[in-house]
Design an enzyme around this catalytic site. Structure first.
Site, PDB file in Angstrom:
ATOM      1  N   LEU A   1      97.510  -5.887  10.492  1.00 15.15           N
ATOM      2  CA  LEU A   1      97.539  -5.726   9.044  1.00 15.15           C
ATOM      3  C   LEU A   1      97.121  -7.007   8.328  1.00 15.15           C
ATOM      4  CD1 LEU A   1      98.156  -3.387   7.164  1.00 15.15           C
ATOM      5  CD2 LEU A   1     100.415  -4.361   6.826  1.00 15.15           C
ATOM      6  N   SER A   2      97.037  -8.103   9.052  1.00 14.16           N
ATOM      7  CA  SER A   2      96.682  -9.399   8.476  1.00 14.16           C
ATOM      8  C   SER A   2      95.207  -9.708   8.715  1.00 14.16           C
ATOM      9  CB  SER A   2      97.539 -10.502   9.118  1.00 14.16           C
ATOM     10  OG  SER A   2      96.996 -11.767   8.840  1.00 14.16           O
ATOM     11  N   PRO A   3      94.398  -9.759   7.646  1.00 15.20           N
ATOM     12  CA  PRO A   3      92.988 -10.107   7.846  1.00 15.20           C
ATOM     13  C   PRO A   3      92.833 -11.547   8.344  1.00 15.20           C
ATOM     14  CG  PRO A   3      93.496 -10.052   5.504  1.00 15.20           C
ATOM     15  CD  PRO A   3      94.719  -9.544   6.231  1.00 15.20           C
TER      16      PRO A   3
ATOM     17  N   SER B   1      94.850 -12.972  10.445  1.00 12.60           N
ATOM     18  CA  SER B   1      95.067 -12.889  11.888  1.00 12.60           C
ATOM     19  C   SER B   1      93.766 -12.512  12.588  1.00 12.60           C
ATOM     20  CB  SER B   1      96.135 -11.837  12.212  1.00 12.60           C
ATOM     21  OG  SER B   1      97.426 -12.260  11.873  1.00 12.60           O
TER      22      SER B   1
END
Length: 183
Positions: free
Chosen positions: A15-17, A19
């Site tokens: 969900l973390s761009p 990441s």
């Protein structure tokens, strides 16, 4: 025989761009820098208390536990779905489609999807997320470098130049020349 690879852990959530950015850079550099990259699916909601990636991250945890060789490809495909094509990654059919597109046989993917609610998978994701918190995570991605009996935690995808310095390696930008030919 060359030097023993140094170990890096990457705690991430699809969900973390940010990441995703860190993931791609470290995947490109793992052979160039001779690092043992340990992908650690973590739940950003366990760190930041609210996100919609629980099913996807449980699925990646199951992949990590049973088919770790597929973890990089399935993680990348989930990122492609949510951040490149604006597709859902919370529904079972979407998770299965991502796994299949990554090359996982559908029967294998369905078997893993059936396990995402098991205590074993839930506990493993919780343990991994708690491990990130113990290193000091307050968001994701977190990269943990284990060097010379010391642990170094770096937050964010914009710390790769610092990571290169810690490793004593050369930073050649987010797409090093060795991987340019493959892109």
């Amino acid at each position: 025989m060359g030097p023993v690879p140094r170990t890096l852990e990457l705690f991430y959530d699809v969900l973390s761009p940010y990441s995703w950015l860190g993931f791609e850079v470290l995947c490109r550099y793992k052979n160039i820098w001779n690092i043992n990259l340990q992908l650690r699916p973590s739940l950003i909601a366990g760190i930041m208390k609210d996100s919609g990636s629980l099913s996807a991250m449980r699925f990646l945890t199951a992949v990590s536990m049973e088919h770790p060789g597929m973890l990089e490809k399935v993680s990348r495909e989930l990122w492609m779905r949510v951040w490149s094509r604006d597709e859902d990654i919370t529904e079972p059919q979407s998770i299965l489609a991502a796994a299949e597109k990554a090359g996982m046989p559908s029967e294998q993917a369905r078997g893993l999807l059936e396990k995402i609610s098991t205590p074993k998978v839930k506990n493993k994701l919780k343990e991994t997320t708690e491990a990130a918190c113990k290193y000091g995570a307050f968001g994701l991605p977190v990269t943990v470098a284990h060097l010379d009996n010391q642990t170094h935690m770096l937050f964010g995808s914009d710390r790769m130049e610092l990571l290169a310095h810690l490793l004593g390696e050369k930073w050649m930008g987010p797409v090093p020349p060795a991987t340019n030919a493959r892109l």
